[in-house]
Enzyme design. Structure first.
Site, PDB file in Angstrom:
ATOM      1  N   HIS A  67     -13.577  19.190   7.879  1.00 50.51           N
ATOM      2  CA  HIS A  67     -12.991  18.803   9.167  1.00 50.51           C
ATOM      3  C   HIS A  67     -11.538  19.281   9.256  1.00 50.51           C
ATOM      4  O   HIS A  67     -11.139  19.904  10.237  1.00 50.51           O
ATOM      5  CB  HIS A  67     -13.079  17.278   9.328  1.00 50.51           C
ATOM      6  CG  HIS A  67     -12.492  16.763  10.610  1.00 50.51           C
ATOM      7  ND1 HIS A  67     -13.259  16.235  11.619  1.00 50.51           N
ATOM      8  CD2 HIS A  67     -11.214  16.695  11.040  1.00 50.51           C
ATOM      9  CE1 HIS A  67     -12.468  15.880  12.620  1.00 50.51           C
ATOM     10  NE2 HIS A  67     -11.225  16.139  12.289  1.00 50.51           N
ATOM     11  N   GLU A  68     -10.755  18.999   8.211  1.00 49.88           N
ATOM     12  CA  GLU A  68      -9.334  19.376   8.241  1.00 49.88           C
ATOM     13  C   GLU A  68      -9.159  20.892   8.188  1.00 49.88           C
ATOM     14  O   GLU A  68      -8.262  21.442   8.825  1.00 49.88           O
ATOM     15  CB  GLU A  68      -8.572  18.696   7.098  1.00 49.88           C
ATOM     16  CG  GLU A  68      -8.600  17.166   7.131  1.00 49.88           C
ATOM     17  CD  GLU A  68      -8.282  16.559   8.490  1.00 49.88           C
ATOM     18  OE1 GLU A  68      -7.418  17.112   9.215  1.00 49.88           O
ATOM     19  OE2 GLU A  68      -8.919  15.558   8.854  1.00 49.88           O
ATOM     20  N   HIS A  71      -9.456  22.384  11.646  1.00 46.01           N
ATOM     21  CA  HIS A  71      -8.158  22.356  12.350  1.00 46.01           C
ATOM     22  C   HIS A  71      -7.273  23.493  11.848  1.00 46.01           C
ATOM     23  O   HIS A  71      -6.666  24.230  12.626  1.00 46.01           O
ATOM     24  CB  HIS A  71      -7.415  21.037  12.059  1.00 46.01           C
ATOM     25  CG  HIS A  71      -7.947  19.844  12.781  1.00 46.01           C
ATOM     26  ND1 HIS A  71      -8.023  19.766  14.153  1.00 46.01           N
ATOM     27  CD2 HIS A  71      -8.391  18.646  12.325  1.00 46.01           C
ATOM     28  CE1 HIS A  71      -8.508  18.577  14.491  1.00 46.01           C
ATOM     29  NE2 HIS A  71      -8.743  17.878  13.398  1.00 46.01           N
TER      30      HIS A  71
END
Ligand SMILES: [Zn+2]
Ligand SMILES: [Zn+2]
Length: 152
Positions: A67-68, A71
């Protein structure tokens, strides 16, 4: 898992799933409660919630890292890196990243200062902060919420 092992894991996941290197720093943050990780736009580092470094949460940890990294890579590529962006949604799904912070009981440890209740269906909503009851309605039935307990 220590700092160096976490750094190595993030770099490996980056190469394997994003086919691009992670060239910045990952830090362990033990103060996080409701989120699994955070990407910092300014210096491109990633914070990972230290509670997820336990072996038994390994699968959750990988989902959070993906997820990170979603980004991270979209931001560096100048594409839509925010949750609402199509680029973000597509890439997150493609790499199999987690959409929400896995619930490992951290939320319950947080102080819930306000408890609201729906007078119609009696569903309760514990909240850390005050809620505007004119704006927010019961998620189950759509009726008004009433403050039934205030701890501070
Ligand atoms: Zn996010
Ligand atoms: Zn209700």
């Amino acid at each position: 898992m220590n700092q160096a092992e976490l750094q190595k894991l993030v770099e490996e996941i980056s190469l394997r799933y994003f086919h691009a290197p992670f060239k910045h720093e990952v830090k362990i943050n033990n103060r996080m409660t409701t989120t699994g990780g955070r990407y910092f736009l300014k210096d491109h580092h990633i914070d990972i919630n230290g509670h997820f470094l336990d072996k038994k949460y390994y699968a959750d940890l990988v989902g959070i890292i993906k997820h990170e990294l979603t980004h991270y890579h979209l931001h560096l590529a100048g594409r839509g890196y925010q949750h609402r962006n199509r680029d973000f949604k597509n890439l997150l799904a493609a790499v199999g990243g987690s959409r929400y912070t896995p619930d490992i009981g951290l939320r319950r440890r947080q102080n819930r200062n306000y408890i609201y209740e729906c007078k119609n269906c009696h569903f309760q909503y514990p909240r850390v902060r005050k809620v505007n009851t004119k704006k927010y309605r019961c998620g189950k039935c759509g009726r008004r919420l009433t403050l039934i307990r205030k701890n501070k």
